[in-house]
Design a protein around this motif. Sequence first.
Motif, PDB file in Angstrom:
ATOM      1  N   THR A  25       4.667  -2.349  27.419  1.00 39.87           N
ATOM      2  CA  THR A  25       3.642  -1.530  26.769  1.00 39.87           C
ATOM      3  C   THR A  25       4.257  -0.608  25.734  1.00 39.87           C
ATOM      4  O   THR A  25       3.707  -0.435  24.636  1.00 39.87           O
ATOM      5  N   LEU A  26       5.390  -0.009  26.050  1.00 35.48           N
ATOM      6  CA  LEU A  26       6.053   0.892  25.114  1.00 35.48           C
ATOM      7  C   LEU A  26       6.490   0.151  23.848  1.00 35.48           C
ATOM      8  O   LEU A  26       6.263   0.623  22.723  1.00 35.48           O
ATOM      9  N   ILE A  27       7.102  -1.006  24.024  1.00 36.12           N
ATOM     10  CA  ILE A  27       7.551  -1.785  22.857  1.00 36.12           C
ATOM     11  C   ILE A  27       6.356  -2.240  22.025  1.00 36.12           C
ATOM     12  O   ILE A  27       6.357  -2.135  20.784  1.00 36.12           O
ATOM     13  N   LEU A  28       5.336  -2.751  22.696  1.00 33.26           N
ATOM     14  CA  LEU A  28       4.140  -3.191  21.969  1.00 33.26           C
ATOM     15  C   LEU A  28       3.471  -2.027  21.238  1.00 33.26           C
ATOM     16  O   LEU A  28       2.951  -2.206  20.128  1.00 33.26           O
ATOM     17  N   ALA A  29       3.466  -0.844  21.842  1.00 34.40           N
ATOM     18  CA  ALA A  29       2.870   0.323  21.189  1.00 34.40           C
ATOM     19  C   ALA A  29       3.590   0.637  19.882  1.00 34.40           C
ATOM     20  O   ALA A  29       2.957   0.938  18.861  1.00 34.40           O
TER      21      ALA A  29
ATOM     22  N   LEU B 137      -3.728  -0.480  23.114  1.00 33.22           N
ATOM     23  CA  LEU B 137      -2.907  -0.770  21.941  1.00 33.22           C
ATOM     24  C   LEU B 137      -3.751  -0.842  20.675  1.00 33.22           C
ATOM     25  O   LEU B 137      -3.303  -0.406  19.601  1.00 33.22           O
ATOM     26  N   ASN B 138      -4.955  -1.361  20.779  1.00 30.33           N
ATOM     27  CA  ASN B 138      -5.831  -1.422  19.615  1.00 30.33           C
ATOM     28  C   ASN B 138      -6.264  -0.026  19.179  1.00 30.33           C
ATOM     29  O   ASN B 138      -6.399   0.254  17.975  1.00 30.33           O
ATOM     30  N   GLY B 139      -6.479   0.868  20.145  1.00 28.53           N
ATOM     31  CA  GLY B 139      -6.792   2.251  19.793  1.00 28.53           C
ATOM     32  C   GLY B 139      -5.631   2.924  19.069  1.00 28.53           C
ATOM     33  O   GLY B 139      -5.826   3.664  18.103  1.00 28.53           O
ATOM     34  N   LEU B 140      -4.414   2.667  19.530  1.00 34.32           N
ATOM     35  CA  LEU B 140      -3.231   3.185  18.853  1.00 34.32           C
ATOM     36  C   LEU B 140      -3.110   2.596  17.454  1.00 34.32           C
ATOM     37  O   LEU B 140      -2.679   3.276  16.512  1.00 34.32           O
TER      38      LEU B 140
ATOM     39  N   LYS C 247      -5.610   1.755  15.485  1.00 32.47           N
ATOM     40  CA  LYS C 247      -6.563   2.458  14.616  1.00 32.47           C
ATOM     41  C   LYS C 247      -6.025   3.824  14.205  1.00 32.47           C
ATOM     42  O   LYS C 247      -6.222   4.268  13.069  1.00 32.47           O
ATOM     43  N   PHE C 248      -5.352   4.497  15.133  1.00 30.75           N
ATOM     44  CA  PHE C 248      -4.748   5.780  14.785  1.00 30.75           C
ATOM     45  C   PHE C 248      -3.688   5.601  13.699  1.00 30.75           C
ATOM     46  O   PHE C 248      -3.607   6.380  12.744  1.00 30.75           O
ATOM     47  N   GLY C 249      -2.867   4.560  13.836  1.00 31.65           N
ATOM     48  CA  GLY C 249      -1.872   4.277  12.814  1.00 31.65           C
ATOM     49  C   GLY C 249      -2.502   3.945  11.480  1.00 31.65           C
ATOM     50  O   GLY C 249      -1.976   4.320  10.419  1.00 31.65           O
ATOM     51  N   ALA C 250      -3.636   3.223  11.500  1.00 33.53           N
ATOM     52  CA  ALA C 250      -4.323   2.878  10.257  1.00 33.53           C
ATOM     53  C   ALA C 250      -4.848   4.124   9.542  1.00 33.53           C
ATOM     54  O   ALA C 250      -4.687   4.278   8.322  1.00 33.53           O
ATOM     55  N   ILE C 251      -5.462   5.015  10.293  1.00 35.06           N
ATOM     56  CA  ILE C 251      -5.975   6.254   9.691  1.00 35.06           C
ATOM     57  C   ILE C 251      -4.840   7.094   9.140  1.00 35.06           C
ATOM     58  O   ILE C 251      -4.923   7.647   8.036  1.00 35.06           O
ATOM     59  N   LEU C 252      -3.759   7.191   9.908  1.00 38.25           N
ATOM     60  CA  LEU C 252      -2.602   7.961   9.450  1.00 38.25           C
ATOM     61  C   LEU C 252      -1.998   7.340   8.187  1.00 38.25           C
ATOM     62  O   LEU C 252      -1.626   8.049   7.248  1.00 38.25           O
ATOM     63  N   GLY C 253      -1.906   6.007   8.160  1.00 40.70           N
ATOM     64  CA  GLY C 253      -1.371   5.339   6.981  1.00 40.70           C
ATOM     65  C   GLY C 253      -2.237   5.558   5.755  1.00 40.70           C
ATOM     66  O   GLY C 253      -1.717   5.807   4.654  1.00 40.70           O
TER      67      GLY C 253
END
Length: 572
Positions: free
Chosen positions: A279-283, A519-522, A524-530
């Motif tokens: 999970t950590l690596i995939l995140a 992971l999909n929620g994470l 989306k957070f990365g997408a908004i931050l990007g």
Amino acid sequence: MDDYKYQDNYEGHAPSDGYYRGNESNPEEDAQSDVTEGHDEEDEIYEGEYQGIPHPDDVKAKQAKMAPSRADGLRGQADLMAERLEDEEQLAHQYENIIEECGHGRFQWILFFVLGLALMADGVEVFVVSFVLPSAEKDMCLSSSKKGMLGWGFSMGTNYHFHSWRVFVIICALPCTVSMVALRFMPESPRFLLEMGKHDEAWMILKQVHDTNMRAKGAPEKVFTVSHIKTPKQMDEFIEIQSSTGTWYQRWLVRFKTTFKQVWDNAMYCVMGPYRMNTLILAVVWFTMALSYYGLTVWFPDMIRYFQDVEYKSKMKVFVGEHVYDATINFTMENQIHRRGKLVNDKFTKMYFKHVLFEDTFFDECYFQDVTSTDTYFKNCTIESTTFYNTDLYEHKFINCRFINSTFLKQKEGCHMDFEQDNDFLIYLVSFLGSLSVLPGNIISALLMDKVGRLKMIGGSMLISAVCCFFLFFGNSESEMIGWQCLFCGTSIAAWNALDVITVELYPTNQRATAFGILNGLCKFGAILGNTIFASFVGITVVVPILLAAASLVGGGLIALRLPETREQVLM
């Protein structure tokens, strides 16, 4: 003999009056002797027992008895877990054989279509706002700080116009709407039902899949031969209050607690259990991929607009010290600067100012009628005996200007803000080309997924995408940026596909959806931050977005290689 016993016990003790009375005994003491007759010291009643306090020896004895039962309970729990794991392994192999018997046909194609619509809805949700905002902000008169008000209700009144961005939003909403309705008619996953111990429901769905495919192949007489499917041992012992007992509130509360505990346990199992390292690596991989991919795909249109602006400003015409008398101007004035000029008795009627600046200019007895403007300003001007009728030259467009006997009559109503000019076609063209470029990547990744392997595809795709990022340093025009965008999207989509597959295959059925959701929620957070980070550097520098995207892709690709390969394993 009893008298002798108590006599010995009290021998040598004189009464309080100083006389020794031999065998005489106190009545209270005789009563106590009757009670304790036949008991030794170990059998004496514990003083605190009259107050309900257990004897310390009794507590120790009870704990000693409970210790083996607790150990037995833990051993039983471990045995139950081991039995469930063994059942899941047997189910995994049996399920593969059942799916082979069901065959591949009409049912799977219907499922592909419905899930494809759902994936389309998921894909456009991040892009649609960024592409719509430049056009929607004009219709809704949104300032930069209020753009976030756009998915809220509004009333346009008589100024409502059905522009292209509204059509775009409706089209983007169709996959979500259709898939939401279609999913209501699709059966639940039979593998999930088996994991939950619902054997009969799972069997009926598998039979439905078999019969649907066999009818489509022209063999409706073929019988589904599976009679019994292995069901894993159930760990949860929750019992819901049925409709015949308890109130509706109690039943709802029990169901809520049961569901919440199941979700919580699944989430903790993915994060803290044996899958925590995966999970950590995939995140990390999901986050770095989303940060770079969504950040760059929104950064490309912004950079294209920036190149347009630079090219547009390079063609600006500058007029210094001009004098214009008794002229009628009824054409468009665009991309001009007028400095230290003098305009006397001139008439501006039914015309359009576009990116025009009047600086240190004198207006005398001029007349402005039916004038519209965009990005037009009057700076340090003197305006004398001039009339403005039905114009959108509002107060904020006059900077440090001096008015002498001038009049504003019937100003235009509506939005008082200036926006970029219509470049909707270019924005939608860039979006369409970027989406079209992923088609070859999807086909190639589908054909090579099982041959190359998930890990090599993720790592290779992310590293190639990182190399594509460096070519962006050489993109100095609109056409070059569009070309590099298509190349980047086409190469990175393979990593997305492989990442989706390996995420599903790394987790057991009863934790798979929970892990994918986290992971999909994470993502989306990365997408908004990007989107936020990359957009802030438009027009400032291209170095930071390019290096950030490349570093994220390289780091995520290398970390992904530490995941276990799932190409040959049977899904649990």
